[in-house]
Write a protein that holds these residues in place. Sequence first.
Motif, short mmCIF file in Angstrom:
data_model
loop_
_atom_site.label_atom_id
_atom_site.label_comp_id
_atom_site.label_asym_id
_atom_site.label_seq_id
_atom_site.Cartn_x
_atom_site.Cartn_y
_atom_site.Cartn_z
N ASP A 202 89.52 81.87 27.03
CA ASP A 202 89.14 82.11 28.40
C ASP A 202 89.13 83.92 28.11
N TYR A 203 90.09 84.50 28.15
CA TYR A 203 90.12 85.79 27.91
C TYR A 203 89.09 86.78 26.98
N VAL A 204 88.72 85.87 26.28
CA VAL A 204 87.74 86.42 25.43
C VAL A 204 86.73 86.31 26.27
N ARG A 205 85.79 85.42 26.45
CA ARG A 205 84.87 84.71 27.35
C ARG A 205 84.33 85.99 28.89
N THR A 206 86.33 86.71 29.05
CA THR A 206 86.31 87.41 30.11
C THR A 206 86.12 88.98 29.79
N ALA A 207 86.24 89.24 28.07
CA ALA A 207 86.16 90.43 27.72
C ALA A 207 84.56 90.57 26.77
N ARG A 208 83.95 89.68 27.22
CA ARG A 208 82.54 89.35 26.60
C ARG A 208 81.54 89.90 27.12
N ALA A 209 82.36 89.13 28.82
CA ALA A 209 81.31 88.77 30.17
C ALA A 209 81.43 90.50 31.05
N LYS A 210 82.91 91.23 30.43
CA LYS A 210 83.23 92.76 30.85
C LYS A 210 81.49 93.49 30.14
N GLY A 211 81.42 93.23 28.94
CA GLY A 211 80.30 94.05 28.87
C GLY A 211 81.30 94.89 27.71
N LEU A 212 81.75 94.55 26.68
CA LEU A 212 82.65 94.23 25.99
C LEU A 212 82.07 94.54 24.32
N PRO A 213 82.27 95.31 23.48
CA PRO A 213 81.04 95.18 22.38
C PRO A 213 81.58 94.05 21.42
N ALA A 214 80.79 93.36 20.96
CA ALA A 214 81.25 92.30 20.40
C ALA A 214 82.24 92.86 19.39
N ARG A 215 82.10 93.83 18.63
CA ARG A 215 82.95 94.09 17.27
C ARG A 215 84.64 93.74 17.90
N ARG A 216 84.60 94.54 19.10
CA ARG A 216 85.40 94.69 19.96
C ARG A 216 86.47 93.71 20.27
N VAL A 217 85.44 92.76 20.78
CA VAL A 217 86.36 91.18 21.19
C VAL A 217 86.49 90.85 20.32
N VAL A 218 85.65 90.59 18.99
CA VAL A 218 86.36 89.90 17.77
C VAL A 218 87.49 90.04 16.84
N LEU A 219 87.42 91.74 16.72
CA LEU A 219 88.45 92.30 15.67
C LEU A 219 89.90 92.61 16.51
N LYS A 220 89.72 93.21 18.61
CA LYS A 220 91.05 93.93 18.80
C LYS A 220 91.81 92.37 19.38
N HIS A 221 90.59 91.52 20.64
CA HIS A 221 90.89 90.95 21.50
C HIS A 221 91.06 88.68 20.14
N ALA A 222 90.11 88.87 20.23
CA ALA A 222 91.04 87.47 19.22
C ALA A 222 91.44 87.57 17.61
N LEU A 223 90.65 88.43 16.87
CA LEU A 223 91.29 87.96 15.39
C LEU A 223 93.50 88.81 16.09
N ARG A 224 93.82 89.49 16.64
CA ARG A 224 95.21 89.50 17.18
C ARG A 224 95.58 88.36 17.33
N ASN A 225 95.11 87.99 18.12
CA ASN A 225 96.41 86.34 18.18
C ASN A 225 96.05 85.61 16.92
N ALA A 226 95.08 85.54 16.50
CA ALA A 226 94.37 84.72 15.30
C ALA A 226 95.18 84.45 14.02
N LEU A 227 96.16 86.12 13.81
CA LEU A 227 96.66 86.27 13.14
C LEU A 227 98.50 85.95 13.23
N VAL A 228 98.67 85.69 14.37
CA VAL A 228 99.83 85.33 14.38
C VAL A 228 100.59 83.85 13.88
N PRO A 229 100.00 82.72 13.40
CA PRO A 229 100.45 82.46 12.05
C PRO A 229 100.33 82.22 11.17
#
Length: 305
Positions: A202-229
Motif C-alpha cells: 500500500d505504501y508504494v501505491r500511496t507514493a505513486r498516487a501522490k505523483g512521485l516520480p517512478a524512479r524515486r518510488v522504486v529506488l527510495k520506497h521499494a528498494l529500501r525495504n526489499a534489501l532488508v533480507p
Amino acid sequence: MPVYLAKRLGLALLVAFCVSILAFLLLRLQGNAASALAGEGASAEDLAIIIETYGLDRPLVVQYASWLGNVLQGDFGTSYFFKTPVAELIFDKIGNTVILALLSLAIALAISIPLGVLAAVYSGSWIDRVCSLVSLMGQALPSFFLALCLVMLFAIKLRWLPASGADSWRNFVLPSLTLGYYITPPFMRLVRAGMIDALGNDYVRTARAKGLPARRVVLKHALRNALVPVVGLVTVQLGLLIGGSVVIESIFALDGLGYLAYQSISYRDFPVLQAVVLLLSVVYVVLTLLSDIVNAWLDPRLRAS
C-alpha cells in the motif's frame, strides 16, 4: 532479545566445538597417525620417535584437550612442509582471502541488485527473462570453467590482466569476477522477490498516487525495504566465499588460505590443514551468528518466535 541472543550464541559455540573435534580428527582419520606423518617407507625407529614426539601414545581425549588448549592460546603447531609456525602462515595469507571475498561480494551485489530491480519492475516481460538468464548462467557455469575462460580471454589472448599471483590489485580482478558472478543468482532472486512484494504494498501505491516520480518510488520506497533480507544473505555468502575459495585460489595461484589448504593437502601438511579447516569453519559460524542477530534486529517477528 537477550534470550534469543543467548540461544543463538550457545548454538554457535556448540557448532564451533564440534568443528574443533572434526578438525582434530583429520589426522587420525588417515588411520595410523604416525605412519601418515612419517610417510611411506618409514622404519620402526622413525615411527617410535614420531609417536613419542607428538604424544600419539596418549589417550585420544588427552591429545584433543592438549591440542585445543594450544589452539585457544593461538598455537596451531608447526608446519611439516614450510617449517614455520602455522599461525604465522595463516596470518600472512588470510589478507588475500579476505580481499578476494570482499571484492567478489561487491561485484555480486553490483550485478544482482540492478538485475533484480529491472526483473521486478518489468516482471513477466522479456527484460525479466533476460535478467534471470544472465543471473542463472552464473550458477549453471562451474566456477573453475568460468575461471579458465576468463584466463584464456583476458590473460592469454588480450593480455590485459595477469593469470596468476598476488602482486598487485590486477591479480584480484579475474578471481573476483569469477566468484562474484558465481554467487550472483541468490542475490538476484532475493532482490527480485523482495521488489515484487514491495511494489505491491500500500505504501508504494500511496507514493505513486501522490505523483512521485517512478524512479524515486522504486529506488527510495521499494528498494529500501526489499534489501532488508539481503543483509542476512551477505554475511552467509561472505562466509562461503572465505571458506570456499580453494578452487579459485588454486587456479589463479592466489596466495591465500584456499591455496594454502590446497598445498597442505598436496604436501600432507596436517597441522596447516587442521588450522585452516578450523579457522574457516569458525569464521563461517561467527558470520552466521551475526546474520541471525542482524535479522532479529531488523525483523521483530524472529525475536518473538
